[in-house]
Design a protein around this motif. Structure first.
Motif, PDB file in Angstrom:
ATOM      1  N   ALA A   1     -13.909  -2.088 -31.808  1.00  0.00           N
ATOM      2  CA  ALA A   1     -14.020  -2.417 -30.381  1.00  0.00           C
ATOM      3  C   ALA A   1     -15.245  -3.277 -30.079  1.00  0.00           C
ATOM      4  CB  ALA A   1     -14.083  -1.134 -29.558  1.00  0.00           C
ATOM      5  N   ILE A   2     -16.029  -3.596 -31.097  1.00  0.00           N
ATOM      6  CA  ILE A   2     -17.258  -4.365 -30.896  1.00  0.00           C
ATOM      7  C   ILE A   2     -17.002  -5.821 -31.278  1.00  0.00           C
ATOM      8  CG2 ILE A   2     -19.681  -4.607 -31.520  1.00  0.00           C
ATOM      9  CD1 ILE A   2     -19.626  -1.599 -32.229  1.00  0.00           C
ATOM     10  N   ALA A   3     -16.978  -6.685 -30.279  1.00  0.00           N
ATOM     11  CA  ALA A   3     -16.693  -8.093 -30.531  1.00  0.00           C
ATOM     12  C   ALA A   3     -17.919  -8.976 -30.372  1.00  0.00           C
ATOM     13  CB  ALA A   3     -15.604  -8.584 -29.588  1.00  0.00           C
ATOM     14  N   ILE A   4     -19.001  -8.389 -29.825  1.00  0.00           N
ATOM     15  CA  ILE A   4     -20.204  -9.179 -29.598  1.00  0.00           C
ATOM     16  C   ILE A   4     -21.415  -8.264 -29.578  1.00  0.00           C
ATOM     17  CG2 ILE A   4     -19.930  -9.025 -27.091  1.00  0.00           C
ATOM     18  CD1 ILE A   4     -21.163 -11.846 -26.941  1.00  0.00           C
ATOM     19  N   TYR A   5     -22.530  -8.761 -30.086  1.00  0.00           N
ATOM     20  CA  TYR A   5     -23.774  -8.003 -29.946  1.00  0.00           C
ATOM     21  C   TYR A   5     -24.948  -8.975 -29.830  1.00  0.00           C
ATOM     22  CZ  TYR A   5     -25.887  -8.481 -34.633  1.00  0.00           C
ATOM     23  OH  TYR A   5     -26.509  -8.939 -35.760  1.00  0.00           O
TER      24      TYR A   5
ATOM     25  N   LEU B   1     -10.183 -10.491 -27.250  1.00  0.00           N
ATOM     26  CA  LEU B   1     -10.366  -9.086 -26.880  1.00  0.00           C
ATOM     27  C   LEU B   1      -9.747  -8.769 -25.521  1.00  0.00           C
ATOM     28  CD1 LEU B   1     -11.648  -6.785 -28.437  1.00  0.00           C
ATOM     29  CD2 LEU B   1     -13.674  -6.981 -26.997  1.00  0.00           C
ATOM     30  N   MET B   2      -9.702  -9.729 -24.623  1.00  0.00           N
ATOM     31  CA  MET B   2      -9.070  -9.514 -23.320  1.00  0.00           C
ATOM     32  C   MET B   2      -7.578  -9.241 -23.488  1.00  0.00           C
ATOM     33  SD  MET B   2     -10.862  -9.381 -20.551  1.00  0.00           S
ATOM     34  CE  MET B   2      -9.731  -9.892 -19.268  1.00  0.00           C
ATOM     35  N   LYS B   3      -6.957  -9.900 -24.431  1.00  0.00           N
ATOM     36  CA  LYS B   3      -5.541  -9.673 -24.693  1.00  0.00           C
ATOM     37  C   LYS B   3      -5.319  -8.358 -25.445  1.00  0.00           C
ATOM     38  CE  LYS B   3      -4.334 -14.607 -24.919  1.00  0.00           C
ATOM     39  NZ  LYS B   3      -3.834 -15.692 -25.803  1.00  0.00           N
ATOM     40  N   GLU B   4      -6.241  -8.065 -26.337  1.00  0.00           N
ATOM     41  CA  GLU B   4      -6.102  -6.884 -27.189  1.00  0.00           C
ATOM     42  C   GLU B   4      -6.511  -5.600 -26.464  1.00  0.00           C
ATOM     43  OE1 GLU B   4      -8.908  -5.237 -30.621  1.00  0.00           O
ATOM     44  OE2 GLU B   4      -7.990  -7.145 -31.148  1.00  0.00           O
ATOM     45  N   THR B   5      -7.730  -5.584 -25.894  1.00  0.00           N
ATOM     46  CA  THR B   5      -8.277  -4.392 -25.232  1.00  0.00           C
ATOM     47  C   THR B   5      -9.062  -4.816 -23.997  1.00  0.00           C
ATOM     48  OG1 THR B   5      -8.615  -3.560 -27.490  1.00  0.00           O
ATOM     49  CG2 THR B   5      -9.466  -2.211 -25.689  1.00  0.00           C
ATOM     50  N   PRO B   6      -8.377  -5.111 -22.899  1.00  0.00           N
ATOM     51  CA  PRO B   6      -9.044  -5.669 -21.712  1.00  0.00           C
ATOM     52  C   PRO B   6     -10.128  -4.781 -21.112  1.00  0.00           C
ATOM     53  CG  PRO B   6      -6.784  -5.004 -21.216  1.00  0.00           C
ATOM     54  CD  PRO B   6      -6.925  -4.969 -22.690  1.00  0.00           C
ATOM     55  N   PHE B   7      -9.987  -3.457 -21.229  1.00  0.00           N
ATOM     56  CA  PHE B   7     -10.965  -2.592 -20.567  1.00  0.00           C
ATOM     57  C   PHE B   7     -12.339  -2.625 -21.246  1.00  0.00           C
ATOM     58  CE2 PHE B   7      -8.321   0.199 -23.284  1.00  0.00           C
ATOM     59  CZ  PHE B   7      -9.284   0.702 -24.155  1.00  0.00           C
ATOM     60  N   LEU B   8     -12.433  -3.229 -22.432  1.00  0.00           N
ATOM     61  CA  LEU B   8     -13.727  -3.330 -23.094  1.00  0.00           C
ATOM     62  C   LEU B   8     -14.646  -4.363 -22.435  1.00  0.00           C
ATOM     63  CD1 LEU B   8     -12.796  -3.050 -26.871  1.00  0.00           C
ATOM     64  CD2 LEU B   8     -13.923  -1.353 -25.441  1.00  0.00           C
ATOM     65  N   TRP B   9     -14.122  -5.141 -21.495  1.00  0.00           N
ATOM     66  CA  TRP B   9     -14.957  -6.081 -20.746  1.00  0.00           C
ATOM     67  C   TRP B   9     -15.252  -5.557 -19.352  1.00  0.00           C
ATOM     68  CZ3 TRP B   9     -17.261  -9.896 -23.296  1.00  0.00           C
ATOM     69  CH2 TRP B   9     -16.715 -10.285 -24.524  1.00  0.00           C
TER      70      TRP B   9
ATOM     71  N   TYR C   1     -17.873 -17.954 -28.056  1.00  0.00           N
ATOM     72  CA  TYR C   1     -17.898 -16.775 -27.183  1.00  0.00           C
ATOM     73  C   TYR C   1     -16.591 -16.673 -26.392  1.00  0.00           C
ATOM     74  CZ  TYR C   1     -19.432 -13.459 -23.624  1.00  0.00           C
ATOM     75  OH  TYR C   1     -19.535 -12.373 -22.787  1.00  0.00           O
ATOM     76  N   ILE C   2     -16.148 -17.778 -25.819  1.00  0.00           N
ATOM     77  CA  ILE C   2     -14.925 -17.785 -25.019  1.00  0.00           C
ATOM     78  C   ILE C   2     -13.720 -17.402 -25.871  1.00  0.00           C
ATOM     79  CG2 ILE C   2     -13.353 -19.262 -23.716  1.00  0.00           C
ATOM     80  CD1 ILE C   2     -15.820 -20.819 -22.755  1.00  0.00           C
ATOM     81  N   ARG C   3     -13.695 -17.882 -27.104  1.00  0.00           N
ATOM     82  CA  ARG C   3     -12.584 -17.553 -28.002  1.00  0.00           C
ATOM     83  C   ARG C   3     -12.512 -16.047 -28.269  1.00  0.00           C
ATOM     84  NH1 ARG C   3     -12.610 -16.255 -32.998  1.00  0.00           N
ATOM     85  NH2 ARG C   3     -14.763 -16.967 -33.333  1.00  0.00           N
TER      86      ARG C   3
END
Length: 280
Positions: A190-194, A261-269, A254-256
């Motif tokens: 669930a971690i796409a950015i740090y 992740l928005m398509k896969e797991t939107p609530f993570l944003w 970043y946008i990519r």
């Protein structure tokens, strides 16, 4: 356990969270998702685990400023109105109340971190609970009688202007309500950015890793290298690293990742509801 098994578990929990009709919005989905992984990671053996006391930046300067301000108020009362005993009592009582209130709120956070093969766990709470409860009792025992004395001695008008601050004593029960500890957890999938930040002072050198904009992981010394190594090894392959969100948040990379992740797991944003990273 292989990485493939962890990924399948993630897919299962992710889909169950998305399909659960009891969630009214993405914030509630995020809470449910984290609650599941909190229980999972808490019961796992750690790769690394530690605690950290975290002070809010600028806290000591704020304490010094507040003390200086209230000292000047008391000094002014003594110089210009010293011949009236009631004003001396009011000034001293007001200063005592304000300084105690400042002390009640100026305690650092205690952070507990745990990193496992599944993901990252964080628990944070504000230290000083016993002190706050004890100081609250002192305030109520000592200061309330002073306020009541002033009320009967000088009447309601004595609390006009600067004296009105003393009435804040009666708002303390609501102010002293203890907040529950904050617990958060995320699996590696669930971690796409740090982000990574350094904080160097004359006393210490610390590093902070911001995980998916939810968890701030503070560490220093040799522990920093260990944590950084584990994070980079465990996170998903398309995860990106930034040092300045405002400068890099519009980059193509970043946008990519955000779109994936928005398509896969939107609530993570979605912002974590009620979350204050530093209690501060």
């Amino acid at each position: 356990m292989s990485r493939l098994i962890y990924q399948r578990q993630y897919e299962k929990i992710r889909q169950e969270t998305l399909d659960d009709s009891s969630h009214v919005n993405d914030s509630s989905r995020l809470v449910a998702f984290m609650d599941h992984y909190i229980e999972v990671i808490k019961n796992e053996s750690p790769l690394v685990e530690w605690e950290k006391t975290v002070w809010e930046k600028g806290l000591w300067f704020g304490l010094f400023f507040m003390f200086s301000l209230f000292f000047m108020i008391t000094l002014a009362v003594y110089i210009y109105l010293g011949d009236e005993d009631v004003w001396m009592i009011l000034g001293g009582g007001y200063l005592s109340i304000m300084l105690l209130i400042v002390l009640l709120t100026c305690y650092p956070e205690k952070h507990h971190y745990k990193i496992t093969d599944t993901g990252i766990y964080f628990r944070g709470y504000k230290r000083g609970k016993r002190f706050r409860q004890g100081a609250f009792k002192v305030i109520m025992i000592v200061c309330v009688p002073i306020v009541l004395f002033l009320l009967f001695y000088g009447g309601p008008t004595i609390f006009a202007g600067a004296g009105a601050g003393a009435l804040g004593i009666f708002a303390l029960p609501a102010m002293m309500k203890e907040k529950k500890p904050i617990e958060m957890a995320l699996p590696w999938e669930a971690i796409a950015i740090y982000c990574e930040f350094k904080q160097n002072t004359i006393f210490s050198k610390k590093k902070m890793f911001m995980i998916q904009y939810y968890m701030n992981i503070w560490c220093d010394g040799e522990l920093t290298k260990t944590v950084e190594k584990i994070i980079k090894e465990k996170m998903r392959k398309d995860c990106i690293y930034t040092t300045d969100f405002f400068a890099e948040g519009e980059s193509n990379e970043y946008i990519r990742v955000e779109e994936v992740l928005m398509k896969e797991t939107p609530f993570l944003w979605t912002p974590y509801p009620g979350y204050t990273n530093n209690f501060l």
